[in-house]
Design an enzyme around this catalytic site. Structure first.
Site, mmCIF file in Angstrom:
data_model
loop_
_atom_site.group_PDB
_atom_site.id
_atom_site.type_symbol
_atom_site.label_atom_id
_atom_site.label_comp_id
_atom_site.label_asym_id
_atom_site.label_seq_id
_atom_site.Cartn_x
_atom_site.Cartn_y
_atom_site.Cartn_z
ATOM 1 N N LEU A 13 0.849 -1.198 0.000
ATOM 2 C CA LEU A 13 0.000 0.000 0.000
ATOM 3 C C LEU A 13 0.881 1.244 0.000
ATOM 4 O O LEU A 13 1.654 1.464 0.934
ATOM 5 C CB LEU A 13 -0.911 -0.002 1.232
ATOM 6 C CG LEU A 13 -1.776 -1.248 1.414
ATOM 7 C CD1 LEU A 13 -2.771 -1.038 2.557
ATOM 8 C CD2 LEU A 13 -2.509 -1.604 0.123
ATOM 9 N N ARG A 20 1.131 14.321 6.891
ATOM 10 C CA ARG A 20 1.927 14.736 8.047
ATOM 11 C C ARG A 20 3.405 14.947 7.725
ATOM 12 O O ARG A 20 4.158 15.452 8.562
ATOM 13 C CB ARG A 20 1.766 13.719 9.187
ATOM 14 C CG ARG A 20 0.416 13.840 9.889
ATOM 15 C CD ARG A 20 0.142 12.639 10.794
ATOM 16 N NE ARG A 20 -0.289 11.476 10.019
ATOM 17 C CZ ARG A 20 -0.532 10.266 10.542
ATOM 18 N NH1 ARG A 20 -0.360 10.075 11.837
ATOM 19 N NH2 ARG A 20 -0.931 9.267 9.791
ATOM 20 N N GLN A 78 -5.236 3.497 -7.131
ATOM 21 C CA GLN A 78 -6.369 3.758 -6.239
ATOM 22 C C GLN A 78 -6.664 5.250 -6.408
ATOM 23 O O GLN A 78 -5.951 6.094 -5.861
ATOM 24 C CB GLN A 78 -5.996 3.437 -4.777
ATOM 25 C CG GLN A 78 -7.157 3.630 -3.825
ATOM 26 C CD GLN A 78 -6.723 3.669 -2.353
ATOM 27 O OE1 GLN A 78 -5.581 3.961 -2.028
ATOM 28 N NE2 GLN A 78 -7.641 3.379 -1.462
ATOM 29 N N GLY A 83 -9.023 4.667 2.172
ATOM 30 C CA GLY A 83 -8.608 3.851 3.317
ATOM 31 C C GLY A 83 -7.887 2.591 2.892
ATOM 32 O O GLY A 83 -7.908 2.192 1.722
ATOM 33 N N ASN A 171 -1.242 -2.856 16.223
ATOM 34 C CA ASN A 171 -1.240 -3.430 14.872
ATOM 35 C C ASN A 171 -0.110 -2.841 14.038
ATOM 36 O O ASN A 171 0.034 -1.621 13.949
ATOM 37 C CB ASN A 171 -2.596 -3.111 14.221
ATOM 38 C CG ASN A 171 -2.675 -3.594 12.784
ATOM 39 O OD1 ASN A 171 -2.054 -4.588 12.433
ATOM 40 N ND2 ASN A 171 -3.451 -2.883 11.978
ATOM 41 N N ALA A 382 53.291 23.336 -4.591
ATOM 42 C CA ALA A 382 52.097 24.008 -4.070
ATOM 43 C C ALA A 382 51.499 24.935 -5.129
ATOM 44 O O ALA A 382 52.222 25.607 -5.859
ATOM 45 C CB ALA A 382 52.458 24.815 -2.831
ATOM 46 N N ASN A 388 42.841 23.206 -17.876
ATOM 47 C CA ASN A 388 42.354 22.159 -18.779
ATOM 48 C C ASN A 388 41.209 22.619 -19.651
ATOM 49 O O ASN A 388 40.807 21.909 -20.559
ATOM 50 C CB ASN A 388 41.919 20.929 -17.969
ATOM 51 C CG ASN A 388 40.808 21.252 -16.988
ATOM 52 O OD1 ASN A 388 40.735 22.372 -16.475
ATOM 53 N ND2 ASN A 388 39.963 20.298 -16.730
HETATM 54 C C1 UD1 Z 1 -2.489 1.784 9.682
HETATM 55 C C2 UD1 Z 1 -3.439 0.799 10.373
HETATM 56 C C3 UD1 Z 1 -3.131 0.806 11.868
HETATM 57 C C4 UD1 Z 1 -1.689 0.440 12.086
HETATM 58 C C5 UD1 Z 1 -0.756 1.368 11.302
HETATM 59 C C6 UD1 Z 1 0.643 0.822 11.371
HETATM 60 C C7 UD1 Z 1 -5.529 0.828 9.137
HETATM 61 C C8 UD1 Z 1 -6.924 1.348 9.076
HETATM 62 N N1 UD1 Z 1 -4.789 1.237 10.167
HETATM 63 O O1 UD1 Z 1 -2.773 3.074 10.218
HETATM 64 O O2 UD1 Z 1 -3.977 -0.138 12.549
HETATM 65 O O3 UD1 Z 1 -1.395 0.516 13.488
HETATM 66 O O4 UD1 Z 1 -1.130 1.398 9.903
HETATM 67 O O5 UD1 Z 1 1.564 1.666 10.720
HETATM 68 O O6 UD1 Z 1 -5.133 0.063 8.277
HETATM 69 N N2 UD1 Z 1 -2.849 3.799 2.060
HETATM 70 C C9 UD1 Z 1 -3.298 3.613 0.765
HETATM 71 N N3 UD1 Z 1 -4.540 4.016 0.438
HETATM 72 C C10 UD1 Z 1 -5.389 4.579 1.337
HETATM 73 C C11 UD1 Z 1 -4.922 4.762 2.663
HETATM 74 C C12 UD1 Z 1 -3.663 4.349 2.993
HETATM 75 O O7 UD1 Z 1 -2.569 3.117 -0.076
HETATM 76 O O8 UD1 Z 1 -6.506 4.898 0.962
HETATM 77 C C13 UD1 Z 1 -1.493 3.354 2.400
HETATM 78 C C14 UD1 Z 1 -0.600 4.486 2.868
HETATM 79 O O9 UD1 Z 1 0.136 4.996 1.781
HETATM 80 C C15 UD1 Z 1 0.304 3.817 3.862
HETATM 81 C C16 UD1 Z 1 -0.508 2.654 4.395
HETATM 82 O O10 UD1 Z 1 -1.573 2.471 3.487
HETATM 83 O O11 UD1 Z 1 1.468 3.283 3.237
HETATM 84 C C17 UD1 Z 1 -1.075 2.920 5.784
HETATM 85 O O12 UD1 Z 1 -1.926 4.044 5.730
HETATM 86 P P1 UD1 Z 1 -1.927 5.139 6.870
HETATM 87 O O13 UD1 Z 1 -2.945 6.153 6.540
HETATM 88 O O14 UD1 Z 1 -0.546 5.608 7.135
HETATM 89 O O15 UD1 Z 1 -2.478 4.254 8.078
HETATM 90 P P2 UD1 Z 1 -2.218 4.471 9.590
HETATM 91 O O16 UD1 Z 1 -3.101 5.547 10.103
HETATM 92 O O17 UD1 Z 1 -0.769 4.593 9.848
HETATM 93 CA CA CA Z 2 1.055 4.877 8.547
#
Ligand code: UD1
Ligand code: CA
Length: 463
Positions: A13, A20, A78, A83, A171, A382, A388
């Site tokens: 993903l 942030r 996507q 999410g 998680n 020195a 060049n």
């Molecule tokens: C997620 C987990 C959380 C876990 C944490 C660990 C979920 C809902 N939550 O939270 O339980 O503790 O990771 O690091 O899964 N991404 C997509 N498409 C989206 C949203 C996210 O590709 O629509 C990718 C982001 O680029 C990222 C990863 O998914 O690489 C995680 O997404 P992020 O929004 O960072 O989730 P967290 O809030 O960190």
């Molecule tokens: Ca994350």
């Protein structure tokens, strides 16, 4: 493997925008040890030899795709970041029927192959989650277990109550499950939560309700699963990674004066009894042979340093080869195409580019040597400069063995200085200088005897 699962496919993903990070650049392209976060995850994914790797990337994330050209990856767009559950849902149609799906996060770079192998081994029957106990306060999803210790569900931090937030087990976001299970549950996920997102984590409660086993396993070290959400997180993981590299170097026989002030952004191969002082940075592919010593504050990129060579403090070396027992620096700069044969010496404020410097030759102070071929046992005084560049083209300077180039001379290329030739200090050499002879171009020195310095007129008020 037994049962319906016959192969492994990996979904990474990487579509989130990473708000942030406060950056114009997609988060997974931010670098750890000089390489994009996603490159680290891809390396580990490839080490598992899966049937396919699917990378979920975001709208406008063409930059991400372009950063990893080649046919090895299956890119899944996507379009809207709804999410993690939705992201996995986008990739699922691409997976084979009978495959095991391993979900990795593009912003969790330090995960190891061994941890993932253990996780996958536990997933064949149901869902396997990678969980851990974070060392510090955090906003990871909480693992909720029943009285018998069975996993019931995952609650995201934003949705958790006080008691749930107090749970230590969290998680990692990494999970493995037969793709068939994910196909069953993901379409049933809703966005009715604090973030209005489709959470992959909600798959767990659905699986539990169906009576599926949810197994967990933990990495050996929590840093494997720490995610990068901010620049502070990235800096913290960079240190973790660098300390791991430092430990590996020391275990292999390298003496680091301070493992906390050591950075490798690429691959450093070092022989035995190599010593590296503080605050050195190694980039690209660097090879240090046995007994090499590197002084403090050096930057070395894509270079090879041969046995016994000493690189003194504040030296910058890029694309160069340093021969055995050379001494380079302090404050020297070797640019691409520099080759120093054995026992050459390059001292302070010397810059060398695209030049070969013969055995035992000395260029000790304040020189520029570019596009040159310098023989053995040459002494470059020195302040000697090879001129060049004529404003349009580069030209070569050739200096024969044992030549002596007097201080503050300019060698206007193309020009050749013969073996054993001597160039008088302060010369501007525009034509070839013959072997064995003294050549100089210098106004003849004269003395004006009886000459007097002008004197200031006397000032009466001073008397
Ligand atoms: C997620 C987990 C959380 C876990 C944490 C660990 C979920 C809902 N939550 O939270 O339980 O503790 O990771 O690091 O899964 N991404 C997509 N498409 C989206 C949203 C996210 O590709 O629509 C990718 C982001 O680029 C990222 C990863 O998914 O690489 C995680 O997404 P992020 O929004 O960072 O989730 P967290 O809030 O960190
Ligand atoms: Ca994350």
């Amino acid at each position: 493997m037994q049962g319906p699962v016959s192969s492994l496919e990996i979904i990474i993903l990487a579509a989130g925008q990473g708000r942030r990070m406060a950056s114009a650049k997609p988060k997974v392209l931010h670098t750890l040890a000089g390489r994009p976060l996603l490159a680290h995850v891809l390396d580990t994914a490839m080490a598992l030899a899966p049937r396919a790797i699917h990378v979920v990337y975001g709208h406008g994330g063409e930059q991400v795709r372009e950063a990893f050209p080649g046919p090895a990856l299956n890119w899944v767009l996507q379009a809207e970041q709804r999410g993690t559950g939705d992201a996995v849902g986008c990739a699922l149609p691409r997976l084979a029927e009978d495959t095991l799906a391993l979900v990795l996060l593009g912003d969790v770079p330090l995960i190891t192959k061994d941890t993932l192998k253990t996780l996958c081994a536990r997933a064949a029957a149901g869902v396997a989650l990678l969980t851990f106990e974070a060392a510090h306060e955090n906003q990871y999803g909480r693992i909720v277990r029943d009285d018998e210790g069975r996993v019931m569900r995952i609650v995201e931090w934003r949705d958790a109550d006080r008691a749930q937030r107090a749970l230590r087990e969290v998680n990692s976001g990494v999970l493995a499950a037969p793709a068939a299970h994910l196909r069953r549950y993901i379409p049933r996920l809703s966005a009715a939560n604090a973030q209005g997102e489709i959470y992959l984590t909600d798959v767990i409660a659905l699986a539990v309700a169906d009576g599926l086993a949810v197994a967990t396993t933990s990495p050996r070290c929590a840093s494997e699963v720490e995610g990068v959400n901010s620049r502070a997180d990235l800096a913290a993981l960079e240190r973790v990674f660098q300390e791991q590299q430092a430990a590996a170097q020391m275990a292999a026989g390298v003496q680091l004066m301070d493992p906390r002030r050591f950075d490798v952004r690429g691959t450093l191969t070092a022989g035995r009894d190599v010593q590296i002082d503080v605050n050195c940075v190694f980039e690209g592919r660097v090879e240090l042979a046995d007994d090499v010593r590197i002084g403090a504050h050096c930057v070395i990129r894509d270079s090879r340093i041969a046995r016994g060579a000493r690189i003194e403090a504040h030296t910058v070396i890029d694309g160069a080869e340093v021969g055995p027992d050379c001494v380079v620096g302090p404050f020297a700069r070797l640019r691409p195409g520099t080759v120093l044969d054995g026992r050459a010496r390059v001292g302070n404020f010397v810059e060398i580019k695209a030049a070969r410097v013969g055995m035992g030759t000395k260029i000790n102070h304040l020189s520029y040597v570019g596009d040159a071929m310098i023989g053995q046992g040459v002494n470059i005084g020195a302040g000697v400069i090879t001129c060049n560049y004529d404003g349009a083209q580069k030209h070569r300077t050739v200096i024969g063995d044992r030549a002596f180039i007097g201080s503050d001379s300019q060698l206007v290329a193309p020009v050749e200085i013969g073996a054993d030739a001597t160039i008088g200090a302060g010369s501007t050499v525009t034509r070839d200088a013959p072997a064995g002879e003294l050549t100089l171009s210098r106004a003849v020195q004269k003395t004006v005897s009886g000459w007097r310095r002008p004197e200031k007129p006397a000032r009466p008020d001073k008397e």
